[in-house]
Enzyme design. Structure first.
Site, PDB file in Angstrom:
ATOM      1  N   ARG A 123       0.856  -1.196   0.000  1.00  0.00           N
ATOM      2  CA  ARG A 123       0.000   0.000   0.000  1.00  0.00           C
ATOM      3  C   ARG A 123       0.887   1.239   0.000  1.00  0.00           C
ATOM      4  NH1 ARG A 123      -2.180   0.059   6.296  1.00  0.00           N
ATOM      5  NH2 ARG A 123      -0.113   0.039   7.230  1.00  0.00           N
ATOM      6  N   ASN A 161      -4.481   8.355   4.505  1.00  0.00           N
ATOM      7  CA  ASN A 161      -4.307   7.586   5.735  1.00  0.00           C
ATOM      8  C   ASN A 161      -2.840   7.571   6.119  1.00  0.00           C
ATOM      9  OD1 ASN A 161      -5.609   5.771   7.742  1.00  0.00           O
ATOM     10  ND2 ASN A 161      -4.049   4.356   7.015  1.00  0.00           N
ATOM     11  N   GLU A 162      -2.553   7.933   7.348  1.00  0.00           N
ATOM     12  CA  GLU A 162      -1.172   7.917   7.848  1.00  0.00           C
ATOM     13  C   GLU A 162      -0.202   8.394   6.760  1.00  0.00           C
ATOM     14  OE1 GLU A 162      -0.207   4.144   9.633  1.00  0.00           O
ATOM     15  OE2 GLU A 162      -1.182   4.711  11.504  1.00  0.00           O
ATOM     16  N   GLU A 319      -6.692   5.460  15.719  1.00  0.00           N
ATOM     17  CA  GLU A 319      -6.392   4.025  15.746  1.00  0.00           C
ATOM     18  C   GLU A 319      -5.592   3.701  16.994  1.00  0.00           C
ATOM     19  OE1 GLU A 319      -4.186   2.508  12.454  1.00  0.00           O
ATOM     20  OE2 GLU A 319      -5.302   3.660  10.981  1.00  0.00           O
ATOM     21  N   TRP A 327       2.927  -6.484  13.224  1.00  0.00           N
ATOM     22  CA  TRP A 327       4.118  -5.982  12.566  1.00  0.00           C
ATOM     23  C   TRP A 327       5.341  -5.894  13.463  1.00  0.00           C
ATOM     24  CZ3 TRP A 327       4.473  -1.596  15.425  1.00  0.00           C
ATOM     25  CH2 TRP A 327       3.280  -0.954  15.796  1.00  0.00           C
ATOM     26  N   GLU A 367      -3.084  -8.316   7.360  1.00  0.00           N
ATOM     27  CA  GLU A 367      -3.414  -7.926   8.736  1.00  0.00           C
ATOM     28  C   GLU A 367      -4.399  -8.869   9.394  1.00  0.00           C
ATOM     29  OE1 GLU A 367      -4.272  -3.755   8.079  1.00  0.00           O
ATOM     30  OE2 GLU A 367      -2.217  -3.257   8.654  1.00  0.00           O
ATOM     31  N   LYS A 368      -4.457 -10.109   8.895  1.00  0.00           N
ATOM     32  CA  LYS A 368      -5.449 -11.033   9.466  1.00  0.00           C
ATOM     33  C   LYS A 368      -5.083 -11.477  10.879  1.00  0.00           C
ATOM     34  CE  LYS A 368      -3.662 -14.914   6.697  1.00  0.00           C
ATOM     35  NZ  LYS A 368      -2.758 -14.084   5.865  1.00  0.00           N
ATOM     36  N   HIS A 370      -3.851  -9.230  13.006  1.00  0.00           N
ATOM     37  CA  HIS A 370      -3.943  -7.995  13.797  1.00  0.00           C
ATOM     38  C   HIS A 370      -5.279  -8.009  14.535  1.00  0.00           C
ATOM     39  CE1 HIS A 370      -4.061  -3.744  14.813  1.00  0.00           C
ATOM     40  NE2 HIS A 370      -2.869  -3.557  14.287  1.00  0.00           N
TER      41      HIS A 370
HETATM   42  C1  GLA Z   1      -1.754   1.620  10.580  1.00  0.00           C
HETATM   43  C2  GLA Z   1      -2.748   1.760   9.452  1.00  0.00           C
HETATM   44  C3  GLA Z   1      -3.858   0.769   9.508  1.00  0.00           C
HETATM   45  C4  GLA Z   1      -3.351  -0.585   9.921  1.00  0.00           C
HETATM   46  C5  GLA Z   1      -2.644  -0.457  11.241  1.00  0.00           C
HETATM   47  C6  GLA Z   1      -2.174  -1.770  11.796  1.00  0.00           C
HETATM   48  O1  GLA Z   1      -2.046   2.340  11.692  1.00  0.00           O
HETATM   49  O2  GLA Z   1      -3.283   3.049   9.348  1.00  0.00           O
HETATM   50  O3  GLA Z   1      -4.448   0.702   8.225  1.00  0.00           O
HETATM   51  O4  GLA Z   1      -2.467  -1.047   8.963  1.00  0.00           O
HETATM   52  O5  GLA Z   1      -1.515   0.337  11.047  1.00  0.00           O
HETATM   53  O6  GLA Z   1      -1.503  -1.610  13.023  1.00  0.00           O
END
Ligand code: GLA
Length: 704
Positions: A123, A161-162, A319, A327, A367-368, A370
């Site tokens: 991504r 996002n981020e 978040e 991770w 992320e399954k 997570h």
């Molecule tokens: C980041 C992303 C999320 C997800 C989380 C997992 O914060 O914004 O989409 O990937 O990490 O910890």
């Protein structure tokens, strides 16, 4: 100035004037068949979810091809969420470009320092400076803004996002062209640039703009100012992307606030959030707590700094996790009680939204493993019970806390983004420098001393505080140096540390001996740096242990007291910790090494006493409990978070218990049990001490 009608907090679709905590998660329904959506909505209601972030990674679903759009599924979800009383923080969906785009336009893909292409497959594979990417991203943002800007569920816009999580540094030709434009803007002409970059060193003088490049892989150390400017530029390039999307959203829907999720956590990323905080209508943050000892202190530091970026206004925890992430090398779950403690510690520092990544744990993809609000184990699980209980605590026990602000402390800890970048570059006296770690060390000392402190960015109004700790303030431009002088002359008590005040904004050494503009203020001169090799230390005559750094110091002002001297090594007998008092009651303290925790706390306690700052907790609780305070018009709210593995008695503290956590979940409505368990947190309502003591600065407002 913000556009007329723009807001600085969520636009709640239902009962808009009632303050409340936002509670929810990233919601990724496109990963699931339609049948699951019904269950999602039912369980969201059960958990007390009142907001979700939608569409973060939906680009390929929303726009399956350059000229094809599919909004049907999102229309349906927006309506159904609204129908269930759930508001939407709608993402612009531009975080991860679809395969058709990167196939047709591989020129949007970032390039690493060593010249490799960052390929699609994960991504955020886009260049912040790509005009092609920008065009497509704004088209998508515009389409969403036009379609949903008036939707009743819409509470806020969530840009990308981020930003910069994976694409902060891009060394592509687009980046090179944009970097040149940025440099022209900063320096005007090549003379200015040649001066700032000190290009007579190693024959680096530029005679044409086309000769200037990002600091790509080079034979040896790249020009340090070029590196610093490239970091500044990279932060600004992403900020420009934020601005560009924001303006598209604003035009279509001026009454909807715009935010983007920062990542104030761990050792902090490159993005200069002190600067970005001025670009959003409210600050949002993502935080993932570090497992193990020190994790809660780091969480508190990050939450506190986020509150500082928000200038005391409510901020949005966009978040965090209910349990394990996916991770780290090893990803443990949270311990019993930790889910509530972590969430409420953010609230303690001013968060009015508590959200998780993500609502439903994924079945496929990276992320399954997570954690999520709704785990693989389903609703009949400890995690979902904790999640539901937390929803209740926020909506019921703590309802009156929503909309209050954090009560300013009397001490401030200044975190300087540019210094944090500059001390982790190459070609320095030591590669063991870490500005974030040093700030966190001081923060921990405040927690150990049981004294509240506000963590603030350099541009915040810290002049109103009685004590200011500005550690590793390495990059010191003239105006900041003047502020420090004015602060001490006005009676303030300043503490600074090794390798502070060394360079100006161009990364040029301040002349006349270190630490340039702080020499007179501190009453000393640093004649030589003596960084300490990894694994070694130096002993001080008060028993303190220093690591990372030491200085050979000449005390130059008669009034400078030496509080500790080096007791061994080549510097034995030399000053290690000093303090100079100035007429008017102010003082300036210098700490020339990374002090061990115990001696740092003892030093801080002495400095606090000198500044007339006492602890707000009874002696026996200091260090064992963190106190954070929010204040409203008629009450204060004391958040008491355990810092030990032993139960702590708090029954004798004043105030009406509102909630308290114990083991899994909460002790229940009506209060704590008078004892904080390990990882426990309790909240009490206390009469206000000073009516109307509000944060010094107003809210961050996005400039237009
Ligand atoms: C980041 C992303 C999320 C997800 C989380 C997992 O914060 O914004 O989409 O990937 O990490 O910890």
């Amino acid at each position: 100035m913000p556009l007329a009608g723009s807001r600085d907090w969520l636009r709640w679709p239902h009962d808009p004037d009632r303050p409340r905590f936002a509670y929810g998660a990233d919601y990724n329904p496109e990963q699931w068949p339609r049948e699951v959506w019904e269950e999602d909505l039912r369980l969201m209601r059960r958990a007390g979810v009142n907001i979700v972030t939608l569409g973060v990674f939906s680009w390929s679903r929303l726009q399956p091809g350059p000229d094809t759009w599919d909004f049907g599924w999102l229309d349906e979800l927006m309506d159904r969420l609204y129908g269930n009383g759930i508001a939407v923080d709608l993402a612009t969906a531009t975080a991860s470009p679809p395969a058709w785009l990167t196939t047709a336009h591989p020129e949007v893909l970032p390039v690493t320092r060593t010249g490799e292409t960052v390929w699609p497959g994960a991504r955020q594979h886009w260049r912040p400076t790509s005009p092609v990417f920008r065009r497509y991203a704004l088209e998508l943002a515009g389409a969403l803004a036009g379609r949903y800007g008036g939707h009743p569920a819409l509470a806020a816009w969530h840009v990308s996002n981020e930003l910069g999580c994976h694409n902060f540094y891009d060394y592509s030709d687009d980046a090179a062209a944009a970097f040149r434009a940025w440099l022209r803007d900063r320096y005007g002409g090549l003379d200015g640039l040649n001066h700032a970059w000190g290009t007579d060193f190693w024959s680096q003088r530029y005679t044409g703009w086309d000769q200037i490049l990002p600091p790509r892989l080079a034979a040896s150390h790249a020009n340090p100012t070029q590196q610093l400017d490239f970091t500044r530029f990279s932060s600004d390039a992403l900020r420009d992307h934020l601005r560009a999307e924001r303006e598209v959203l604003r035009r279509a829907a001026p009454g909807i606030p715009v935010t983007t999720n920062f990542m104030v956590m761990g050792d902090l990323a490159g993005m200069n959030y002190a600067d970005w905080a001025h670009e959003v209508d409210f600050v949002s943050n993502d935080h993932y707590v570090q497992p193990g000892p020190g994790g809660a202190d780091e969480l508190s530091f990050s939450a506190n700094l986020t509150g500082g970026l928000a200038r005391g206004r409510p901020w949005y925890l966009m978040e965090h996790s209910t349990g394990a992430v996916n991770w780290r090398r090893v990803n443990p779950p949270k311990a019993p009680g930790q889910l509530a403690r972590d969430s409420l510690l953010h609230v303690a520092h001013g968060a009015d939204a508590v959200c998780f990544f993500q609502w439903r744990q994924s079945a496929a993809g990276a992320e399954k493993y997570h954690s999520a609000m709704l785990p693989h184990a389903g609703p009949d699980s400890p995690v979902f019970r904790d999640v539901t209980e937390l929803g209740r605590v926020l909506a019921e026990d703590l309802a009156e806390v929503a909309g209050t602000w954090r009560l300013p402390a009397r001490a401030a800890l200044v975190f300087d983004w540019e210094s944090s970048w500059a001390v982790r570059r190459d070609s320095l006296p030591s590669s063991l420098l870490d500005a974030h770690r040093e700030a966190l060390d001081w923060y921990t000392a405040f927690l150990d001393a049981g004294v509240r402190v506000d963590v603030l960015p350099t541009d915040a109004a810290w002049e109103g505080y009685d004590l200011v700790v500005a550690p590793l303030l390495h990059v010191l431009p003239g105006p900041t140096a003047e502020r420090l002088h004015g602060y001490v002359a006005g009676g303030g008590h300043l503490v600074t540390t090794y390798f502070s005040g060394i360079v100006d904004e161009n990364d040029h050494i301040h002349p006349g001996g270190h630490p340039g503009p702080l020499r007179d203020l501190l009453g000393l001169r640093v004649d030589e740096f003596a960084p300490l090799p990894e694994g070694t230390c130096v002993v001080l005559d008060d028993g303190g242990i220093g690591t990372v750094w030491s200085d050979r110091i000449t005390v130059t002002a008669p009034g400078t007291e030496v509080w500790a001297r080096y007791a061994d090594g080549d510097l034995a007998g030399g000053a290690a910790v000093t303090r100079r008092s100035v007429p008017g009651g102010g003082s300036a303290c210098y700490v020339s090494t990374r002090l061990d925790g115990g001696h740092r706390t003892a030093l801080l306690e002495r400095l606090l006493a000198g500044a007339g700052i006492g602890g707000e907790l009874p002696e026996e609780l200091r260090g064992r409990v963190e106190l954070a305070v929010r204040a409203g018009e008629g009450a204060e709210y004391h958040f008491l978070a355990s810092r030990t593995d032993e139960p702590v008695k708090i029954g004798h503290l004043p105030g009406v218990p509102l909630t308290g956590t114990a083991g899994r979940g909460s002790a229940g409505r009506g209060g704590d049990a008078g004892v904080l368990p390990p990882r426990g947190i309790a909240v009490r309502r206390v009469p206000p001490r000073e009516a109307g003591r509000r944060p010094a600065a107003g809210p961050p407002r996005a400039s237009s």
